[in-house]
Design a protein around this motif. Structure first.
Motif, PDB file in Angstrom:
ATOM      1  N   ARG A  46     -22.225  74.121  39.960  1.00 45.01           N
ATOM      2  CA  ARG A  46     -21.388  75.566  40.343  1.00 45.01           C
ATOM      3  C   ARG A  46     -21.531  76.304  41.173  1.00 45.01           C
ATOM      4  NH1 ARG A  46     -18.832  76.888  36.244  1.00 45.01           N
ATOM      5  NH2 ARG A  46     -18.499  78.787  37.075  1.00 45.01           N
ATOM      6  N   LEU A  47     -21.003  76.700  42.570  1.00 46.62           N
ATOM      7  CA  LEU A  47     -21.173  77.585  43.421  1.00 46.62           C
ATOM      8  C   LEU A  47     -21.216  78.759  42.687  1.00 46.62           C
ATOM      9  CD1 LEU A  47     -21.663  77.361  46.720  1.00 46.62           C
ATOM     10  CD2 LEU A  47     -19.145  78.668  46.325  1.00 46.62           C
ATOM     11  N   GLU A  48     -22.869  79.144  43.012  1.00 48.65           N
ATOM     12  CA  GLU A  48     -23.568  80.611  42.682  1.00 48.65           C
ATOM     13  C   GLU A  48     -23.465  81.750  44.049  1.00 48.65           C
ATOM     14  OE1 GLU A  48     -24.259  80.840  40.025  1.00 48.65           O
ATOM     15  OE2 GLU A  48     -25.239  79.091  38.376  1.00 48.65           O
ATOM     16  N   GLY A  49     -22.528  82.644  43.434  1.00 46.54           N
ATOM     17  CA  GLY A  49     -22.546  83.826  44.651  1.00 46.54           C
ATOM     18  C   GLY A  49     -23.553  84.559  44.397  1.00 46.54           C
ATOM     19  N   LEU A  50     -23.063  86.339  44.334  1.00 47.37           N
ATOM     20  CA  LEU A  50     -23.976  87.036  43.867  1.00 47.37           C
ATOM     21  C   LEU A  50     -24.027  87.450  42.403  1.00 47.37           C
ATOM     22  CD1 LEU A  50     -23.941  88.880  47.854  1.00 47.37           C
ATOM     23  CD2 LEU A  50     -26.462  87.512  46.851  1.00 47.37           C
ATOM     24  N   GLU A  51     -22.872  87.704  42.585  1.00 48.10           N
ATOM     25  CA  GLU A  51     -22.599  87.843  41.332  1.00 48.10           C
ATOM     26  C   GLU A  51     -21.742  87.354  39.975  1.00 48.10           C
ATOM     27  OE1 GLU A  51     -20.678  92.473  41.345  1.00 48.10           O
ATOM     28  OE2 GLU A  51     -22.064  92.541  42.979  1.00 48.10           O
ATOM     29  N   ALA A  52     -21.198  85.827  40.832  1.00 48.47           N
ATOM     30  CA  ALA A  52     -20.418  85.324  39.490  1.00 48.47           C
ATOM     31  C   ALA A  52     -20.337  83.871  40.580  1.00 48.47           C
ATOM     32  CB  ALA A  52     -18.887  85.197  40.193  1.00 48.47           C
ATOM     33  N   SER A  53     -20.501  83.098  39.522  1.00 49.95           N
ATOM     34  CA  SER A  53     -19.924  82.056  39.810  1.00 49.95           C
ATOM     35  C   SER A  53     -18.736  80.649  39.455  1.00 49.95           C
ATOM     36  CB  SER A  53     -21.477  81.243  38.953  1.00 49.95           C
ATOM     37  OG  SER A  53     -20.763  80.765  38.344  1.00 49.95           O
ATOM     38  N   VAL A  54     -18.461  79.300  40.224  1.00 52.70           N
ATOM     39  CA  VAL A  54     -17.821  78.969  40.125  1.00 52.70           C
ATOM     40  C   VAL A  54     -17.422  77.052  40.281  1.00 52.70           C
ATOM     41  CG1 VAL A  54     -16.942  78.591  42.367  1.00 52.70           C
ATOM     42  CG2 VAL A  54     -14.712  78.221  40.778  1.00 52.70           C
ATOM     43  N   ARG A  55     -16.639  76.697  39.273  1.00 49.99           N
ATOM     44  CA  ARG A  55     -17.448  75.085  39.073  1.00 49.99           C
ATOM     45  C   ARG A  55     -16.671  74.977  40.430  1.00 49.99           C
ATOM     46  NH1 ARG A  55     -14.326  70.744  36.187  1.00 49.99           N
ATOM     47  NH2 ARG A  55     -16.065  69.468  35.197  1.00 49.99           N
ATOM     48  N   VAL A  56     -16.825  72.866  40.595  1.00 54.13           N
ATOM     49  CA  VAL A  56     -17.101  72.942  41.524  1.00 54.13           C
ATOM     50  C   VAL A  56     -16.167  71.145  41.392  1.00 54.13           C
ATOM     51  CG1 VAL A  56     -16.975  72.279  44.385  1.00 54.13           C
ATOM     52  CG2 VAL A  56     -17.610  74.462  43.642  1.00 54.13           C
ATOM     53  N   VAL A  57     -15.671  70.868  41.755  1.00 52.85           N
ATOM     54  CA  VAL A  57     -15.340  69.443  41.463  1.00 52.85           C
ATOM     55  C   VAL A  57     -14.852  68.353  42.490  1.00 52.85           C
ATOM     56  CG1 VAL A  57     -13.987  67.187  39.821  1.00 52.85           C
ATOM     57  CG2 VAL A  57     -13.932  69.684  39.512  1.00 52.85           C
ATOM     58  N   ALA A  58     -15.974  67.308  43.308  1.00 53.83           N
ATOM     59  CA  ALA A  58     -15.470  67.114  43.810  1.00 53.83           C
ATOM     60  C   ALA A  58     -15.525  65.206  43.428  1.00 53.83           C
ATOM     61  CB  ALA A  58     -17.395  66.774  44.932  1.00 53.83           C
ATOM     62  N   PHE A  59     -13.964  65.071  44.028  1.00 61.00           N
ATOM     63  CA  PHE A  59     -13.876  63.688  43.749  1.00 61.00           C
ATOM     64  C   PHE A  59     -13.863  62.792  44.602  1.00 61.00           C
ATOM     65  CE2 PHE A  59     -10.611  66.518  42.069  1.00 61.00           C
ATOM     66  CZ  PHE A  59     -10.494  66.106  40.664  1.00 61.00           C
ATOM     67  N   PRO A  60     -14.170  61.577  44.321  1.00 61.18           N
ATOM     68  CA  PRO A  60     -14.966  59.944  44.943  1.00 61.18           C
ATOM     69  C   PRO A  60     -14.239  60.281  46.957  1.00 61.18           C
ATOM     70  CG  PRO A  60     -13.715  58.890  42.472  1.00 61.18           C
ATOM     71  CD  PRO A  60     -12.979  60.610  43.239  1.00 61.18           C
ATOM     72  N   ASP A  61     -13.273  60.306  47.528  1.00 55.07           N
ATOM     73  CA  ASP A  61     -13.373  61.141  48.406  1.00 55.07           C
ATOM     74  C   ASP A  61     -14.584  62.188  48.767  1.00 55.07           C
ATOM     75  OD1 ASP A  61     -11.886  58.249  48.454  1.00 55.07           O
ATOM     76  OD2 ASP A  61     -10.384  58.990  49.139  1.00 55.07           O
ATOM     77  N   ALA A  62     -14.254  63.163  49.037  1.00 57.46           N
ATOM     78  CA  ALA A  62     -14.737  64.075  49.037  1.00 57.46           C
ATOM     79  C   ALA A  62     -16.342  63.987  48.987  1.00 57.46           C
ATOM     80  CB  ALA A  62     -14.205  65.257  48.109  1.00 57.46           C
ATOM     81  N   TRP A  63     -16.673  63.655  47.890  1.00 59.42           N
ATOM     82  CA  TRP A  63     -18.487  63.117  47.282  1.00 59.42           C
ATOM     83  C   TRP A  63     -19.149  62.327  48.152  1.00 59.42           C
ATOM     84  CZ3 TRP A  63     -21.300  65.750  46.013  1.00 59.42           C
ATOM     85  CH2 TRP A  63     -22.957  65.423  45.409  1.00 59.42           C
ATOM     86  N   ASP A  64     -17.918  61.357  48.253  1.00 56.97           N
ATOM     87  CA  ASP A  64     -18.180  59.521  49.437  1.00 56.97           C
ATOM     88  C   ASP A  64     -18.524  60.948  51.075  1.00 56.97           C
ATOM     89  OD1 ASP A  64     -18.384  58.013  48.217  1.00 56.97           O
ATOM     90  OD2 ASP A  64     -16.627  57.109  48.553  1.00 56.97           O
ATOM     91  N   GLN A  65     -18.203  61.684  51.501  1.00 52.60           N
ATOM     92  CA  GLN A  65     -18.364  62.782  52.933  1.00 52.60           C
ATOM     93  C   GLN A  65     -19.527  63.511  52.593  1.00 52.60           C
ATOM     94  OE1 GLN A  65     -15.208  63.766  54.262  1.00 52.60           O
ATOM     95  NE2 GLN A  65     -14.073  62.467  54.165  1.00 52.60           N
ATOM     96  N   CYS A  66     -19.617  64.177  50.567  1.00 47.01           N
ATOM     97  CA  CYS A  66     -20.025  65.323  50.838  1.00 47.01           C
ATOM     98  C   CYS A  66     -21.615  64.895  50.148  1.00 47.01           C
ATOM     99  CB  CYS A  66     -20.210  66.223  50.256  1.00 47.01           C
ATOM    100  SG  CYS A  66     -18.201  67.169  51.383  1.00 47.01           S
TER     101      CYS A  66
END
Length: 201
Positions: A55-75
């Motif tokens: 989850r990416l937490e903002g000041l007043e809300a959050s959002v679910r984030v999915v990192a698929f394999p190619d993106a996760w390898d980089q990040c």
């Protein structure tokens, strides 16, 4: 928060508005929480690789984030629990549900070294008139700089086009410029583009 005002397109709280406006990619920042790394066991080209959700937490809300394999390898070396980050991500959703698909990530403390390659301005032609377009040109000229402009023009259900104006309209994409655009054209949306992250439109 000050850094994100300069480098992020929007806040976590504004993601629903971006989705409703038809925006497909965003730059948004916040704190990483609830990081879960998932080994892929299913047969296929990704078997044995890893993906992640958090989850990416903002000041007043959050959002679910999915990192698929190619993106996760980089990040994977950047996205860590409780670390403030700026994400470039695809915006997904249906109705009131919003989710991000990670494309790339930058540590917040390194943002000063991150430079946008262009400022995207997304315009709904059905909600514009010629006078506003003339005024927009004057606003852009008043904030001249060395970052190119990329217009995304659309008519809902009819077409979407990308327009690259001449270098004379390059700008300094400050928060003041983005606010001036919003005040002039409330339906306009601005977004940063980064090297290697070209628009698909």
């Amino acid at each position: 928060e000050t850094q994100l005002q300069v480098f992020a397109d929007c806040s976590v709280e504004e993601l629903q508005d971006r989705l409703d406006a038809g925006i497909e990619r965003v730059s948004v920042g916040g704190l990483v929480s609830g990081l879960r790394i998932i080994p892929i066991k299913k047969e296929g080209r990704n078997k044995g690789r890893k993906m992640a959700t958090f989850r990416l937490e903002g000041l007043e809300a959050s959002v679910r984030v999915v990192a698929f394999p190619d993106a996760w390898d980089q990040c994977s070396h950047i996205v860590r629990e409780d670390l403030p980050v700026l994400l470039q991500a695809s915006l997904k959703g249906d109705g009131d549900h919003v989710e991000l698909s990670l494309e790339s990530a930058t540590e917040l403390e390194k943002l000063e070294r991150t430079r946008a390659s262009a400022l995207g301005i997304h315009l709904d032609l059905e909600k514009l008139d010629e006078k506003q377009m003339d005024q927009l040109r004057e606003v852009l000229l008043h904030h001249s700089g060395d970052i190119p402009i990329r217009f995304e023009l659309r008519r809902h259900g009819r077409f979407r086009a990308r327009l690259m104006p001449p270098p004379a309209l390059s700008v300094n994409p400050t928060p003041e410029l983005r606010q001036a655009i919003r005040e002039l054209i409330p339906t306009a949306v601005t977004s940063f583009e980064y090297p290697g992250r070209a628009s698909s439109h």
